[in-house]
Write an enzyme that holds these catalytic residues in place. Structure first.
Site, PDB file in Angstrom:
ATOM      1  N   GLN A 105       0.841  -1.198   0.000  1.00 14.47           N
ATOM      2  CA  GLN A 105       0.000   0.000   0.000  1.00 14.47           C
ATOM      3  C   GLN A 105       0.880   1.254   0.000  1.00 14.47           C
ATOM      4  O   GLN A 105       0.601   2.224  -0.687  1.00 14.47           O
ATOM      5  CB  GLN A 105      -0.931  -0.016   1.225  1.00 14.47           C
ATOM      6  CG  GLN A 105      -2.008   1.053   1.202  1.00 14.47           C
ATOM      7  CD  GLN A 105      -3.018   0.866   0.065  1.00 14.47           C
ATOM      8  OE1 GLN A 105      -3.263  -0.242  -0.379  1.00 14.47           O
ATOM      9  NE2 GLN A 105      -3.581   1.957  -0.410  1.00 14.47           N
TER      10      GLN A 105
ATOM     11  N   TRP B 103      -6.723   9.200  -4.787  1.00 21.18           N
ATOM     12  CA  TRP B 103      -6.797   7.949  -5.546  1.00 21.18           C
ATOM     13  C   TRP B 103      -6.346   6.736  -4.757  1.00 21.18           C
ATOM     14  O   TRP B 103      -6.818   5.633  -4.984  1.00 21.18           O
ATOM     15  CB  TRP B 103      -5.935   8.069  -6.816  1.00 21.18           C
ATOM     16  CG  TRP B 103      -6.490   9.055  -7.786  1.00 21.18           C
ATOM     17  CD1 TRP B 103      -6.135  10.369  -7.911  1.00 21.18           C
ATOM     18  CD2 TRP B 103      -7.533   8.831  -8.740  1.00 21.18           C
ATOM     19  NE1 TRP B 103      -6.888  10.970  -8.886  1.00 21.18           N
ATOM     20  CE2 TRP B 103      -7.757  10.046  -9.417  1.00 21.18           C
ATOM     21  CE3 TRP B 103      -8.301   7.720  -9.087  1.00 21.18           C
ATOM     22  CZ2 TRP B 103      -8.711  10.182 -10.419  1.00 21.18           C
ATOM     23  CZ3 TRP B 103      -9.249   7.856 -10.094  1.00 21.18           C
ATOM     24  CH2 TRP B 103      -9.445   9.071 -10.746  1.00 21.18           C
ATOM     25  N   VAL B 104      -5.391   6.954  -3.882  1.00 22.82           N
ATOM     26  CA  VAL B 104      -4.819   5.818  -3.150  1.00 22.82           C
ATOM     27  C   VAL B 104      -5.026   6.044  -1.653  1.00 22.82           C
ATOM     28  O   VAL B 104      -4.753   7.132  -1.147  1.00 22.82           O
ATOM     29  CB  VAL B 104      -3.301   5.684  -3.449  1.00 22.82           C
ATOM     30  CG1 VAL B 104      -2.715   4.486  -2.729  1.00 22.82           C
ATOM     31  CG2 VAL B 104      -3.059   5.572  -4.948  1.00 22.82           C
ATOM     32  N   ALA B 105      -5.509   5.004  -0.973  1.00 25.28           N
ATOM     33  CA  ALA B 105      -5.733   5.132   0.474  1.00 25.28           C
ATOM     34  C   ALA B 105      -4.395   5.160   1.205  1.00 25.28           C
ATOM     35  O   ALA B 105      -3.444   4.487   0.808  1.00 25.28           O
ATOM     36  CB  ALA B 105      -6.571   3.971   0.973  1.00 25.28           C
TER      37      ALA B 105
ATOM     38  N   SER C 236      -6.577   1.307   4.027  1.00 27.36           N
ATOM     39  CA  SER C 236      -7.104   0.641   2.832  1.00 27.36           C
ATOM     40  C   SER C 236      -7.781  -0.672   3.204  1.00 27.36           C
ATOM     41  O   SER C 236      -7.210  -1.493   3.922  1.00 27.36           O
ATOM     42  CB  SER C 236      -5.981   0.352   1.837  1.00 27.36           C
ATOM     43  OG  SER C 236      -6.467  -0.499   0.814  1.00 27.36           O
TER      44      SER C 236
ATOM     45  N   GLU D 296     -15.855   4.084  -7.237  1.00 29.48           N
ATOM     46  CA  GLU D 296     -14.998   3.024  -7.779  1.00 29.48           C
ATOM     47  C   GLU D 296     -15.872   1.833  -8.145  1.00 29.48           C
ATOM     48  O   GLU D 296     -16.173   0.998  -7.292  1.00 29.48           O
ATOM     49  CB  GLU D 296     -13.946   2.590  -6.741  1.00 29.48           C
ATOM     50  CG  GLU D 296     -12.861   3.623  -6.494  1.00 29.48           C
ATOM     51  CD  GLU D 296     -11.710   3.083  -5.641  1.00 29.48           C
ATOM     52  OE1 GLU D 296     -11.764   1.904  -5.231  1.00 29.48           O
ATOM     53  OE2 GLU D 296     -10.767   3.845  -5.401  1.00 29.48           O
TER      54      GLU D 296
ATOM     55  N   HIS E 237     -14.446  -1.736  -7.105  1.00 30.18           N
ATOM     56  CA  HIS E 237     -14.049  -2.117  -5.744  1.00 30.18           C
ATOM     57  C   HIS E 237     -15.235  -2.706  -4.974  1.00 30.18           C
ATOM     58  O   HIS E 237     -16.196  -2.005  -4.674  1.00 30.18           O
ATOM     59  CB  HIS E 237     -13.487  -0.886  -5.021  1.00 30.18           C
ATOM     60  CG  HIS E 237     -13.008  -1.159  -3.619  1.00 30.18           C
ATOM     61  ND1 HIS E 237     -11.672  -1.146  -3.262  1.00 30.18           N
ATOM     62  CD2 HIS E 237     -13.686  -1.443  -2.482  1.00 30.18           C
ATOM     63  CE1 HIS E 237     -11.555  -1.413  -1.972  1.00 30.18           C
ATOM     64  NE2 HIS E 237     -12.769  -1.590  -1.469  1.00 30.18           N
TER      65      HIS E 237
HETATM   66 ZN   LIG Z   1      -9.911  -1.315  -4.380  1.00 27.19          ZN
END
Ligand SMILES: [Zn+2]
Length: 263
Positions: free
Chosen positions: A139, A167-169, A174, A226, A229
């Site tokens: 991550q 965009w990214v945790a 996450s 998303e 997801h």
């Molecule tokens: Zn995801």
């Protein structure tokens, strides 16, 4: 008297030997205990995460391991909330299974994931898990990659970080680190993405999965829409979340409120 002295020293020798053997036994017992303790610690550490290579034939074995861990966790294991504001507990543990393509998921969600994919295939959409479990390191490197991307586009370090976080945790926030979230893509034909996401959106609840970040809930989830997801929450929660158009945060808030009003 020499004979008497001899007998006395023999007696003393026996006494010393007896004391020595008691001492040795005592030391052995102590070190033995320590050894056992070490082994127990080691087993616990090894359990996180234990990755098993499995296929359908080995499902029975996976279930046994998952059941072992189930006993250690509460019954709401699949309702854990992880988002921008709720970090994964440091002592969180899981048993992972590795899918045929190398991605891993929590062993407990595997049977329902498999059933969902089989149903999707029967409806002419062919899904694949492109991202399942992620370690904290993975991550972190995803985040660094995204920040670098923005910096090479000319953004400052602070701007790049802020953009990347859209965009990214952040590591620790996450759902992928739980092993209960999967990013799903069409296996072969990207043109079939819309068809796949439409099917998942309206059928995943039957298998305990929810579209985790709906377009109209971004304010509450803290994450942009998303369509790929999906998060496992169990069939009961998924059915209600789907039927009432909730997001996980709303569902859990209602659940907590209803529980506290009973008390
Ligand atoms: Zn995801």
């Amino acid at each position: 008297m020499p004979g008497g002295l001899n007998a006395a020293s023999k007696r003393q020798g026996r006494k010393i030997r007896r004391s020595l053997s008691i001492l040795i036994c005592f030391v052995l017992l102590l070190s033995g205990g320590k050894l056992l303790l070490k082994q127990a610690d080691l087993n616990l550490a090894d359990y996180k995460p234990l990755i098993e290579l499995v296929n359908i034939n080995l499902l029975g074995r996976v279930n046994t391991e998952a059941a072992l861990l189930n006993g250690k966790q509460d019954k709401d294991w699949n309702l854990i909330l992880v988002n921008h504001w709720n970090y994964i507990p440091d002592d969180y543990q899981m048993v992972l299974v590795r899918l045929a393509n190398g991605e891993s998921v929590d062993a407990r969600i595997y049977p329902d994931l498999l059933a969902m994919f089989n149903a999707a295939r029967a409806h002419g959409v062919d899904p694949v898990v492109v991202s399942g479990y992620r370690s904290p390191e993975e991550q972190k490197s995803l985040m660094m990659k995204k920040i670098n991307e923005y910096q090479t586009q000319g953004y400052s370090a602070v701007e790049a970080q802020a953009l990347a976080e859209k965009w990214v945790a952040l590591p620790g926030t996450s759902e992928h680190q739980l092993g209960m979230a999967v990013d799903i893509n069409p296996a072969r034909d990207q043109a079939k993405a819309d068809q796949l996401y439409e099917w998942l959106n309206h059928n995943s609840y039957k298998y305990g999965f929810i579209l985790r970040y709906p377009a109209e809930k971004t304010e509450i989830t803290g994450t942009i829409y998303e369509p790929w997801h999906y998060r496992y929450v169990g069939k009961e929660a998924a059915a209600e979340i789907y039927a009432r158009g909730l997001c996980l945060e709303e569902y859990l808030e209602e659940l907590a409120a209803s529980k506290s009003s009973y008390n």
